[in-house]
Design a protein around this motif. Structure first.
Motif, mmCIF file in Angstrom:
data_model
loop_
_atom_site.group_PDB
_atom_site.id
_atom_site.type_symbol
_atom_site.label_atom_id
_atom_site.label_comp_id
_atom_site.label_asym_id
_atom_site.label_seq_id
_atom_site.Cartn_x
_atom_site.Cartn_y
_atom_site.Cartn_z
ATOM 1 N N UNK A 79 0.836 -1.166 0.000
ATOM 2 C CA UNK A 79 0.000 0.000 0.000
ATOM 3 C C UNK A 79 0.888 1.238 0.000
ATOM 4 N N UNK A 80 0.635 2.105 -0.898
ATOM 5 C CA UNK A 80 1.470 3.287 -1.044
ATOM 6 C C UNK A 80 0.805 4.491 -0.403
ATOM 7 N N UNK A 81 1.575 5.262 0.345
ATOM 8 C CA UNK A 81 1.070 6.454 1.020
ATOM 9 C C UNK A 81 1.580 7.666 0.273
ATOM 10 N N UNK A 82 0.661 8.567 -0.028
ATOM 11 C CA UNK A 82 1.095 9.771 -0.739
ATOM 12 C C UNK A 82 1.669 10.760 0.268
ATOM 13 N N UNK A 83 2.563 11.605 -0.184
ATOM 14 C CA UNK A 83 3.196 12.597 0.670
ATOM 15 C C UNK A 83 2.207 13.655 1.157
ATOM 16 N N UNK A 84 1.076 13.768 0.481
ATOM 17 C CA UNK A 84 0.082 14.766 0.874
ATOM 18 C C UNK A 84 -0.559 14.423 2.227
ATOM 19 N N UNK A 85 -0.592 13.156 2.616
ATOM 20 C CA UNK A 85 -1.247 12.734 3.847
ATOM 21 C C UNK A 85 -0.310 12.631 5.040
ATOM 22 N N UNK A 86 0.909 13.001 4.887
ATOM 23 C CA UNK A 86 1.874 12.881 5.968
ATOM 24 C C UNK A 86 2.054 14.245 6.628
ATOM 25 N N UNK A 87 1.951 14.238 7.952
ATOM 26 C CA UNK A 87 2.161 15.441 8.730
ATOM 27 C C UNK A 87 3.347 15.197 9.646
ATOM 28 N N UNK A 88 4.337 16.011 9.541
ATOM 29 C CA UNK A 88 5.512 15.880 10.390
ATOM 30 C C UNK A 88 5.429 16.912 11.504
ATOM 31 N N UNK A 89 5.693 16.461 12.728
ATOM 32 C CA UNK A 89 5.690 17.350 13.877
ATOM 33 C C UNK A 89 7.017 17.175 14.593
ATOM 34 N N UNK A 90 7.630 18.262 14.902
ATOM 35 C CA UNK A 90 8.891 18.220 15.619
ATOM 36 C C UNK A 90 8.616 18.719 17.043
ATOM 37 N N UNK A 91 8.958 17.859 18.004
ATOM 38 C CA UNK A 91 8.731 18.191 19.407
ATOM 39 C C UNK A 91 10.046 18.173 20.168
ATOM 40 N N UNK A 92 10.137 19.046 21.118
ATOM 41 C CA UNK A 92 11.298 19.031 22.013
ATOM 42 C C UNK A 92 11.162 17.804 22.915
ATOM 43 N N UNK A 93 12.288 17.345 23.462
ATOM 44 C CA UNK A 93 12.267 16.159 24.327
ATOM 45 C C UNK A 93 11.262 16.310 25.460
ATOM 46 N N UNK A 94 11.196 17.470 26.077
ATOM 47 C CA UNK A 94 10.272 17.720 27.181
ATOM 48 C C UNK A 94 8.809 17.587 26.720
ATOM 49 N N UNK A 95 8.516 18.108 25.541
ATOM 50 C CA UNK A 95 7.159 18.020 24.996
ATOM 51 C C UNK A 95 6.797 16.568 24.677
ATOM 52 N N UNK A 96 7.749 15.840 24.135
ATOM 53 C CA UNK A 96 7.523 14.443 23.800
ATOM 54 C C UNK A 96 7.262 13.618 25.062
ATOM 55 N N UNK A 97 8.040 13.888 26.095
ATOM 56 C CA UNK A 97 7.843 13.189 27.374
ATOM 57 C C UNK A 97 6.462 13.497 27.937
ATOM 58 N N UNK A 98 6.071 14.754 27.886
ATOM 59 C CA UNK A 98 4.760 15.152 28.401
ATOM 60 C C UNK A 98 3.637 14.509 27.579
ATOM 61 N N UNK A 99 3.782 14.471 26.277
ATOM 62 C CA UNK A 99 2.781 13.848 25.408
ATOM 63 C C UNK A 99 2.654 12.360 25.707
ATOM 64 N N UNK A 100 3.776 11.682 25.884
ATOM 65 C CA UNK A 100 3.742 10.256 26.232
ATOM 66 C C UNK A 100 3.015 10.031 27.558
ATOM 67 N N UNK A 101 3.304 10.879 28.556
ATOM 68 C CA UNK A 101 2.665 10.765 29.871
ATOM 69 C C UNK A 101 1.153 10.984 29.758
ATOM 70 N N UNK A 102 0.748 11.970 28.975
ATOM 71 C CA UNK A 102 -0.692 12.238 28.781
ATOM 72 C C UNK A 102 -1.380 11.040 28.124
ATOM 73 N N UNK A 103 -0.770 10.491 27.109
ATOM 74 C CA UNK A 103 -1.339 9.318 26.430
ATOM 75 C C UNK A 103 -1.410 8.141 27.390
ATOM 76 N N UNK A 104 -0.358 7.936 28.166
ATOM 77 C CA UNK A 104 -0.338 6.857 29.153
ATOM 78 C C UNK A 104 -1.479 7.009 30.148
ATOM 79 N N UNK A 105 -1.670 8.229 30.670
ATOM 80 C CA UNK A 105 -2.736 8.481 31.652
ATOM 81 C C UNK A 105 -4.116 8.237 31.037
ATOM 82 N N UNK A 106 -4.298 8.622 29.770
ATOM 83 C CA UNK A 106 -5.579 8.387 29.095
ATOM 84 C C UNK A 106 -5.848 6.894 28.950
ATOM 85 N N UNK A 107 -4.840 6.139 28.572
ATOM 86 C CA UNK A 107 -4.984 4.686 28.427
ATOM 87 C C UNK A 107 -5.278 4.064 29.790
ATOM 88 N N UNK A 108 -4.586 4.515 30.819
ATOM 89 C CA UNK A 108 -4.796 4.009 32.176
ATOM 90 C C UNK A 108 -6.230 4.262 32.642
#
Length: 128
Positions: A1-30
């Protein structure tokens, strides 16, 4: 299956933001996992003490006090179960008669204090 470049969104996060995002996702799953477990208990009639605590959203010590206050339990060969229907009925009754709870709780505290005094007396006699 081929993905077109139009559907890809790249986000650059600082390490602190990435850690916070992971924690938020973890808490939601919990939280969702806890909700699903609680929902599953709705279909179970007889609960262990741990399950009853989860069902009621209370601590184990609180459940112990409630049992002493009259929350019905079933004991078979040392195994304790609580009937979910009886829990709901007891909770409803207690919510309609808050003065009864306070009176019964006061009696319970008095009994516990009396037992403690008796135990201290016995302990004092043993060390003399």
């Amino acid at each position: 299956m081929e993905v077109s470049n139009q559907n890809i969104l790249s986000v650059v996060l600082a390490d602190e933001q990435l850690t916070k995002l992971r924690e938020e996702i973890y808490q939601m799953i919990l939280m969702e996992t806890k909700r699903v477990r609680a929902d599953m208990l709705v279909n179970v009639r007889y609960l262990s003490k741990k399950e009853a605590c989860e069902y009621l959203g209370i601590a184990f010590n609180t459940l112990t006090i409630w049992i002493e206050l009259g929350l019905p339990q079933i004991v078979i060969g040392g195994t304790i179960r609580l009937d979910r229907f009886e829990i709901d009925k007891w909770m409803h009754t207690m919510s309609e008669h808050p003065k009864k709870i306070l009176s019964t709780y006061a009696q319970l505290i008095h009994r516990r204090k009396s037992t403690t005094v008796q135990l201290q007396s016995v302990d004092g006699m043993m060390t003399s």
